[in-house]
Each structure stands twice: as C-alpha cells, then as structure tokens.
Design a protein around this motif. Structure first.
Motif, PDB file in Angstrom:
ATOM      1  N   HIS A  57       0.794  -1.220   0.000  1.00  0.00           N
ATOM      2  CA  HIS A  57       0.000   0.000   0.000  1.00  0.00           C
ATOM      3  C   HIS A  57       0.832   1.278   0.000  1.00  0.00           C
ATOM      4  CE1 HIS A  57      -2.777  -3.047   1.718  1.00  0.00           C
ATOM      5  NE2 HIS A  57      -3.635  -2.426   0.950  1.00  0.00           N
ATOM      6  N   ASP A  58       2.001   1.264   0.601  1.00  0.00           N
ATOM      7  CA  ASP A  58       2.784   2.489   0.756  1.00  0.00           C
ATOM      8  C   ASP A  58       4.027   2.465  -0.119  1.00  0.00           C
ATOM      9  OD1 ASP A  58       0.917   3.162   2.640  1.00  0.00           O
ATOM     10  OD2 ASP A  58       2.201   2.714   4.368  1.00  0.00           O
ATOM     11  N   ALA A  59       4.301   3.580  -0.787  1.00  0.00           N
ATOM     12  CA  ALA A  59       5.449   3.658  -1.686  1.00  0.00           C
ATOM     13  C   ALA A  59       5.742   5.118  -1.996  1.00  0.00           C
ATOM     14  CB  ALA A  59       5.165   2.889  -2.979  1.00  0.00           C
ATOM     15  N   ALA A  60       6.799   5.346  -2.757  1.00  0.00           N
ATOM     16  CA  ALA A  60       7.132   6.692  -3.236  1.00  0.00           C
ATOM     17  C   ALA A  60       7.830   6.549  -4.571  1.00  0.00           C
ATOM     18  CB  ALA A  60       8.028   7.423  -2.231  1.00  0.00           C
ATOM     19  N   GLY A  61       7.634   7.544  -5.432  1.00  0.00           N
ATOM     20  CA  GLY A  61       8.246   7.483  -6.752  1.00  0.00           C
ATOM     21  C   GLY A  61       8.072   8.773  -7.513  1.00  0.00           C
ATOM     22  N   VAL A  62       8.075   8.673  -8.831  1.00  0.00           N
ATOM     23  CA  VAL A  62       8.019   9.853  -9.702  1.00  0.00           C
ATOM     24  C   VAL A  62       6.911   9.647 -10.734  1.00  0.00           C
ATOM     25  CG1 VAL A  62       9.288  11.251 -11.375  1.00  0.00           C
ATOM     26  CG2 VAL A  62      10.482  10.296  -9.379  1.00  0.00           C
ATOM     27  N   VAL A  63       6.113  10.670 -10.946  1.00  0.00           N
ATOM     28  CA  VAL A  63       5.062  10.602 -11.958  1.00  0.00           C
ATOM     29  C   VAL A  63       5.711  10.581 -13.346  1.00  0.00           C
ATOM     30  CG1 VAL A  63       3.078  11.795 -12.982  1.00  0.00           C
ATOM     31  CG2 VAL A  63       3.402  11.822 -10.486  1.00  0.00           C
ATOM     32  N   VAL A  64       5.430   9.529 -14.103  1.00  0.00           N
ATOM     33  CA  VAL A  64       5.977   9.435 -15.462  1.00  0.00           C
ATOM     34  C   VAL A  64       4.910   9.729 -16.513  1.00  0.00           C
ATOM     35  CG1 VAL A  64       7.861   7.879 -14.878  1.00  0.00           C
ATOM     36  CG2 VAL A  64       5.629   6.924 -15.462  1.00  0.00           C
ATOM     37  N   ARG A  65       3.650   9.729 -16.094  1.00  0.00           N
ATOM     38  CA  ARG A  65       2.574  10.133 -16.983  1.00  0.00           C
ATOM     39  C   ARG A  65       1.447  10.718 -16.131  1.00  0.00           C
ATOM     40  NH1 ARG A  65      -0.212   5.488 -20.097  1.00  0.00           N
ATOM     41  NH2 ARG A  65       1.990   5.073 -20.593  1.00  0.00           N
ATOM     42  N   ALA A  66       1.158  11.987 -16.329  1.00  0.00           N
ATOM     43  CA  ALA A  66       0.101  12.636 -15.566  1.00  0.00           C
ATOM     44  C   ALA A  66      -1.265  12.112 -15.995  1.00  0.00           C
ATOM     45  CB  ALA A  66       0.164  14.145 -15.755  1.00  0.00           C
ATOM     46  N   ALA A  67      -2.256  12.251 -15.125  1.00  0.00           N
ATOM     47  CA  ALA A  67      -3.615  11.851 -15.466  1.00  0.00           C
ATOM     48  C   ALA A  67      -4.081  12.630 -16.692  1.00  0.00           C
ATOM     49  CB  ALA A  67      -4.552  12.107 -14.287  1.00  0.00           C
ATOM     50  N   SER A  68      -4.682  11.934 -17.664  1.00  0.00           N
ATOM     51  CA  SER A  68      -5.042  12.578 -18.926  1.00  0.00           C
ATOM     52  C   SER A  68      -6.184  13.577 -18.787  1.00  0.00           C
ATOM     53  CB  SER A  68      -5.418  11.513 -19.968  1.00  0.00           C
ATOM     54  OG  SER A  68      -6.520  10.742 -19.522  1.00  0.00           O
ATOM     55  N   ASP A  69      -6.937  13.511 -17.672  1.00  0.00           N
ATOM     56  CA  ASP A  69      -8.010  14.489 -17.479  1.00  0.00           C
ATOM     57  C   ASP A  69      -7.511  15.789 -16.866  1.00  0.00           C
ATOM     58  OD1 ASP A  69      -7.535  13.846 -14.838  1.00  0.00           O
ATOM     59  OD2 ASP A  69      -9.571  13.156 -14.404  1.00  0.00           O
ATOM     60  N   GLY A  70      -6.190  15.886 -16.667  1.00  0.00           N
ATOM     61  CA  GLY A  70      -5.599  17.113 -16.139  1.00  0.00           C
ATOM     62  C   GLY A  70      -5.564  17.210 -14.629  1.00  0.00           C
ATOM     63  N   SER A  71      -6.094  16.224 -13.930  1.00  0.00           N
ATOM     64  CA  SER A  71      -6.074  16.249 -12.464  1.00  0.00           C
ATOM     65  C   SER A  71      -4.737  15.741 -11.947  1.00  0.00           C
ATOM     66  CB  SER A  71      -7.200  15.374 -11.902  1.00  0.00           C
ATOM     67  OG  SER A  71      -7.021  14.027 -12.280  1.00  0.00           O
ATOM     68  N   GLY A  72      -4.395  16.151 -10.728  1.00  0.00           N
ATOM     69  CA  GLY A  72      -3.202  15.621 -10.081  1.00  0.00           C
ATOM     70  C   GLY A  72      -1.914  16.268 -10.535  1.00  0.00           C
ATOM     71  N   PRO A  73      -0.804  15.764 -10.022  1.00  0.00           N
ATOM     72  CA  PRO A  73       0.510  16.361 -10.280  1.00  0.00           C
ATOM     73  C   PRO A  73       1.003  16.094 -11.696  1.00  0.00           C
ATOM     74  CG  PRO A  73       0.754  14.382  -8.968  1.00  0.00           C
ATOM     75  CD  PRO A  73      -0.717  14.623  -9.079  1.00  0.00           C
ATOM     76  N   PRO A  74       1.829  16.997 -12.229  1.00  0.00           N
ATOM     77  CA  PRO A  74       2.357  16.820 -13.590  1.00  0.00           C
ATOM     78  C   PRO A  74       3.482  15.797 -13.639  1.00  0.00           C
ATOM     79  CG  PRO A  74       3.252  18.816 -12.630  1.00  0.00           C
ATOM     80  CD  PRO A  74       2.243  18.282 -11.638  1.00  0.00           C
ATOM     81  N   GLU A  75       3.850  15.420 -14.847  1.00  0.00           N
ATOM     82  CA  GLU A  75       4.962  14.506 -15.069  1.00  0.00           C
ATOM     83  C   GLU A  75       6.231  15.052 -14.415  1.00  0.00           C
ATOM     84  OE1 GLU A  75       7.617  13.014 -18.893  1.00  0.00           O
ATOM     85  OE2 GLU A  75       5.464  13.382 -19.167  1.00  0.00           O
ATOM     86  N   GLY A  76       6.993  14.166 -13.795  1.00  0.00           N
ATOM     87  CA  GLY A  76       8.245  14.547 -13.142  1.00  0.00           C
ATOM     88  C   GLY A  76       8.108  14.866 -11.671  1.00  0.00           C
ATOM     89  N   THR A  77       6.874  14.933 -11.149  1.00  0.00           N
ATOM     90  CA  THR A  77       6.658  15.246  -9.735  1.00  0.00           C
ATOM     91  C   THR A  77       7.027  14.058  -8.854  1.00  0.00           C
ATOM     92  OG1 THR A  77       4.822  16.706 -10.329  1.00  0.00           O
ATOM     93  CG2 THR A  77       4.982  16.031  -8.025  1.00  0.00           C
ATOM     94  N   ARG A  78       7.770  14.327  -7.798  1.00  0.00           N
ATOM     95  CA  ARG A  78       8.074  13.292  -6.802  1.00  0.00           C
ATOM     96  C   ARG A  78       6.871  13.158  -5.872  1.00  0.00           C
ATOM     97  NH1 ARG A  78      13.201  13.519  -3.683  1.00  0.00           N
ATOM     98  NH2 ARG A  78      12.104  15.194  -2.631  1.00  0.00           N
TER      99      ARG A  78
END
Length: 302
Positions: A57-78
C-alpha cells in the motif's frame, strides 16, 4: 514488469513475479516506484488478499505520466503514495487523491515511510485538542508509534511512550516522549487519550488508566491476543469514557501533504529503522516479524 505479489505458500507472504504493466484510466497518474514501505498488518494478515495479487500500500516514486483528465501532479513530480492498492510494483496507476507531493528537501525514501502509519497517527491525534493533555502511545517503537509520539508532542501533549521491552526505547525521548516505559505498572497518573497499536490484555489495562472523558483509540492489534474486561470494568460515574475504532484507512492527498510539509520544516522525521533492497524482501519481512526493527522498513526498488 516486476512486482511483489501475495503468496499463500510456505515461501510467502510475498514473492516476485512478472505482471502486466498497469493501464491508467483518465483520472489516474502513472507512477514509477522508487521505494516501498512495509507494514506489519498487510504482511501478517496476507490471507485477506487473493494469491497472486500485486501487494502493498505504501510507496514513493516519480510521476511518469500525468492523469489525462488534467487532475493531479504533472509529469516529473516526486510523490508519496498512501494506502494505495497494488503499490509494490515497478509502476503503479494511482488516483491523485492518494498522492502527496514530496518537497525537494525531503528524501523520497522517507516519503515511502508515511502512508498508513503517518496518516493513522495524524487522524487520531486530530480528533481533540492535545494541549497540556496526557497521551499514551502503546507500541511506540513501531511505525505508527514513532509518528504518534512526534505529532502528539508537536500538539503540546505530555506523551508517555510504552514499548515492549527496555531495549526498544531508544530514540523516543528525542522524538518528544516525556516518559518511556515498558510496563504500565509504572504509571502514576491517568490519560486523556490512548493510541493503542497492540490490542489484547493491554487495552484493558489502559482502560483502567483512562481519565474521565478520555478515549482509547484502537488502531492495531499486533499482539494477536483477545481483550477481556473484568466484570464491572466498563461501568463508571463521571464524564463518559469511550473506546473508538479507527475507521477509514485511506489517506488523502491533503493528509500526506501535511505530513510531508512537517518533514520539510524539520518538525517531523521518518521512522526508518531498516533501509534495504527490495530483492531482499524476505529478510526484511523476517526482521519485521521478529520485532528487530524500530520504526518502518523502506526498500529501494532497483
């Protein structure tokens, strides 16, 4: 991709397997996982999940593809993931509601230690004012306990940390505990709030030390033992006392962000007692079950 999946056999509770890459929906981000955080419950009670399912359930990483509906953090966000299904994999599709942005000054691995443990402590301790209140944290050497001691102290409480043995007391005073005990027989006062992670007979003993109007919050049962109250123990006069269950276990983005901001400000530290390689997950699980780790286990995804 590689992932840790549920294993109900003798080699369990988890094993490595090759699984299909996740396909995010329009309101999900694709996150490349760099670190995973282990929790006692999800590993000790693995029979509650289907065999072969990606676990964790718990982890950390980097966004490699943002949600296509524009919600949430952009690509590259830790980001830190909290109570996210199927999180122990190289890549995870996840709702932005379960993501917290990790500030640059915070180690990404520390973000993986938050999730269930951090949100549990935060939610319970936010339920009432703690200024100049007496708070007991049981199982204080564990992940939830380490966060709870710090957060209660930050809120102005007088914190008593209870551990299973004296050799598990290290570092708790530095985190804000006023007292560190291994036996409730040493207690000479009553508590306004008890955050219990242990369960079993300890709950009945803590109840006897609860002040009028106080609450015991049950957030774990690591002892695996039943709780029995003596006849008449739940009867009393004065302002009512209560026992509360924890409730919803899903951390929100706002809660994760609040915890990460406290880390960035140097007011909260991640209780990482063991850091290693996820290929050595078997050794890490053994250490967790043997109670050889103080705090959380974080493994690097390599």
């Amino acid at each position: 991709m590689r992932a840790l999946v549920v294993d109900h056999g003798e080699s369990g509770p988890v094993r490595f397997a090759d699984v299909d890459d996740p396909v995010p929906s329009s309101d999900e981000a694709l996150v490349e996982i760099r670190h995973i955080g282990l929790n006692f419950g999800e590993l000790n009670y693995v029979d509650q999940w289907p065999a072969g399912a990606v676990h964790g359930h718990d982890a950390a990483g980097v966004v490699v593809r943002a949600a296509s509906d524009g919600s949430g953090p952009p690509e590259g966000t830790r980001v830190a993931l909290g109570m996210t299904s199927h999180a122990w994999a190289e890549r995870v599709a996840v709702s932005p509601a379960s993501l917290g942005t990790v500030p640059e000054c915070v180690d990404l691995a520390d973000g993986a230690a938050l999730g269930i443990a951090g949100a549990t402590a935060l939610r319970v301790l936010r339920k009432r004012s703690l200024l100049a209140r007496d708070v007991l944290v049981t199982g204080a050497s564990g992940g939830v306990g380490h966060f709870a001691v710090q957060l209660a102290a930050l809120a102005g409480a007088r914190v008593t940390a209870l551990v299973g043995s004296p050799n598990r007391a290290a570092g708790l005073r530095e985190l804000g505990a006023d007292k560190v005990l291994s036996d409730l027989a040493e207690v000479e006062h009553r508590f306004d709030l008890v955050l219990d992670t242990v369960g079993g007979p300890l709950v009945a003993r803590a109840w006897n030390l609860l002040a009028e109007g106080g609450t015991v919050h049950l957030v774990g049962y690591s002892s695996g033992q039943d709780t029995t109250f003596p006849s008449g123990a739940l009867f009393g006069f004065g302002e009512p006392r209560s026992i509360a269950t924890f409730g919803d276990m899903t951390p929100t983005s706002e809660e994760l962000t609040d915890l990460l901001d406290l880390m960035a400000a140097g007011r909260l530290s991640a209780p990482v007692g063991l850091r290693g390689d996820w290929r050595d997950v078997g050794d890490a699980v053994q250490a967790l079950f043997a109670r050889r780790v103080h705090g959380k286990i974080v493994l690097d995804v390599l």
